[in-house]
Design a protein around this motif. Structure first.
Motif, mmCIF file in Angstrom:
data_model
loop_
_atom_site.group_PDB
_atom_site.id
_atom_site.type_symbol
_atom_site.label_atom_id
_atom_site.label_comp_id
_atom_site.label_asym_id
_atom_site.label_seq_id
_atom_site.Cartn_x
_atom_site.Cartn_y
_atom_site.Cartn_z
ATOM 1 N N HIS A 65 0.805 -1.222 0.000
ATOM 2 C CA HIS A 65 0.000 0.000 0.000
ATOM 3 C C HIS A 65 0.839 1.273 0.000
ATOM 4 O O HIS A 65 1.948 1.314 0.532
ATOM 5 N N HIS A 122 4.315 -0.179 1.032
ATOM 6 C CA HIS A 122 4.597 -0.966 2.242
ATOM 7 C C HIS A 122 3.692 -2.192 2.329
ATOM 8 O O HIS A 122 2.502 -2.126 1.979
ATOM 9 N N ARG A 170 -9.356 -7.203 -1.408
ATOM 10 C CA ARG A 170 -8.910 -5.954 -2.037
ATOM 11 C C ARG A 170 -7.460 -6.066 -2.485
ATOM 12 O O ARG A 170 -7.096 -5.667 -3.588
HETATM 13 C C1 LIG Z 1 -4.641 3.010 6.229
HETATM 14 C C2 LIG Z 1 -5.874 3.430 6.970
HETATM 15 C C3 LIG Z 1 -7.040 2.705 6.914
HETATM 16 N N1 LIG Z 1 -8.136 3.125 7.595
HETATM 17 C C4 LIG Z 1 -9.351 2.308 7.531
HETATM 18 C C5 LIG Z 1 -9.771 1.932 6.137
HETATM 19 C C6 LIG Z 1 -10.420 0.581 6.317
HETATM 20 O O1 LIG Z 1 -11.786 0.748 6.621
HETATM 21 C C7 LIG Z 1 -9.725 -0.006 7.535
HETATM 22 C C8 LIG Z 1 -8.690 -1.031 7.168
HETATM 23 O O2 LIG Z 1 -7.846 -0.419 6.192
HETATM 24 P P1 LIG Z 1 -6.947 -1.333 5.297
HETATM 25 O O3 LIG Z 1 -7.729 -2.531 4.826
HETATM 26 O O4 LIG Z 1 -6.289 -0.459 4.277
HETATM 27 O O5 LIG Z 1 -5.865 -1.852 6.342
HETATM 28 P P2 LIG Z 1 -4.532 -2.627 5.913
HETATM 29 O O6 LIG Z 1 -4.808 -3.579 4.805
HETATM 30 O O7 LIG Z 1 -3.953 -3.123 7.176
HETATM 31 O O8 LIG Z 1 -3.596 -1.501 5.326
HETATM 32 C C9 LIG Z 1 -2.545 -0.955 6.109
HETATM 33 O O9 LIG Z 1 -1.476 -1.854 6.044
HETATM 34 C C10 LIG Z 1 -0.545 -1.605 5.002
HETATM 35 C C11 LIG Z 1 0.515 -2.695 5.000
HETATM 36 C C12 LIG Z 1 0.009 -0.224 5.145
HETATM 37 O O10 LIG Z 1 1.204 0.044 5.034
HETATM 38 C C13 LIG Z 1 -0.955 0.862 5.335
HETATM 39 O O11 LIG Z 1 -0.543 1.750 6.368
HETATM 40 C C14 LIG Z 1 -2.335 0.444 5.572
HETATM 41 O O12 LIG Z 1 -2.900 0.546 4.289
HETATM 42 O O13 LIG Z 1 -9.098 1.095 8.208
HETATM 43 C C15 LIG Z 1 -8.138 4.265 8.359
HETATM 44 O O14 LIG Z 1 -9.158 4.622 8.958
HETATM 45 N N2 LIG Z 1 -6.993 5.009 8.432
HETATM 46 C C16 LIG Z 1 -5.866 4.640 7.764
HETATM 47 O O15 LIG Z 1 -4.848 5.348 7.859
#
Ligand SMILES: Cc1cn([C@H]2C[C@H](O)[C@@H](COP(=O)(O)OP(=O)(O)O[C@H]3O[C@H](C)C(=O)[C@H](O)[C@H]3O)O2)c(=O)[nH]c1=O
Length: 186
Positions: A65, A122, A170
């Motif tokens: 990401h 990342h 996703r």
């Molecule tokens: C990144 C982010 C996400 N969210 C919300 C959006 C989604 O509803 C939920 C989960 O997000 P996501 O599926 O993108 O989470 P990860 O797949 O763990 O992604 C993260 O892990 C990878 C490895 C990374 O480096 C990023 O910092 C980040 O994208 O949290 C937020 O509210 N704030 C935030 O800053």
């Protein structure tokens, strides 16, 4: 003595930041983040947001990401519980190391963090169950600027250390890079 030891993983790119706990008979106190200490390590800008991700099963992959400009960010990633194989991929189109990745074991026990400057995607794979990852971001989360690369993309050839057990729909469904992939990142 400095509270951090910094090692460059790629010229002008990601760094490993090792924390030095201060121990006493009660236990230990560890500085996790300090912009003054980390400026020399490549931290730029304010610390705008901190996030915690909890991953239950070993083998899970999250990534790759990044946030697109003008919301590209510096990111410090550390582990408060468990161990991950942490990966940063160069997505700077003009970089001689474009699409090259660097990686390191980041764990609660080794007191190691990965610092990623803007221009890097990342991701990580958990090597243990029950992983708590803590992120410090120099930019706020802007959903419209969120983007990513497929962690299984052959053009990235990320050598995930073990069989992948869980990958979000996703992340799994992100398009593979095509021949004009350098333009994709502009
Ligand atoms: C990144 C982010 C996400 N969210 C919300 C959006 C989604 O509803 C939920 C989960 O997000 P996501 O599926 O993108 O989470 P990860 O797949 O763990 O992604 C993260 O892990 C990878 C490895 C990374 O480096 C990023 O910092 C980040 O994208 O949290 C937020 O509210 N704030 C935030 O800053």
């Amino acid at each position: 003595m400095s509270r951090f030891t910094v090692t460059e993983l790629m010229p002008g790119g990601p760094r490993l930041v090792v924390r030095h706990p201060v121990g006493d008979p009660r236990g230990a106190f560890t500085r996790l983040f300090c912009d003054d200490d980390l400026l020399a390590a490549g931290w730029s800008g304010p610390m705008r947001q901190a996030n915690h991700s909890r991953t239950e099963q070993a083998g899970t992959v999250r990534g790759m990401h990044f946030q697109r400009a003008p919301h590209a960010e510096t990111k410090l990633v550390l582990c408060l519980n468990g161990t991950v194989w942490d990966v940063a991929t160069d997505i700077r189109p003009d970089s001689p190391t474009f699409l090259t990745s660097v990686s390191a074991e980041v764990s609660a026990d080794n007191n190691t963090a990965m610092l990623l400057p803007p221009g890097f995607a990342h991701g990580f794979q958990t090597l243990t169950d029950s992983v708590d990852l803590l992120y410090f971001h120099s930019a706020s989360h802007v959903p419209e600027a969120e983007d990513g690369l497929n962690p299984l993309d052959r053009r990235l050839a990320i050598p995930w250390p073990r069989e992948i057990t869980i990958l979000s729909e996703r992340d799994r469904s992100r398009p593979m890079l095509t021949d004009d992939f350098r333009d994709v990142m502009l």
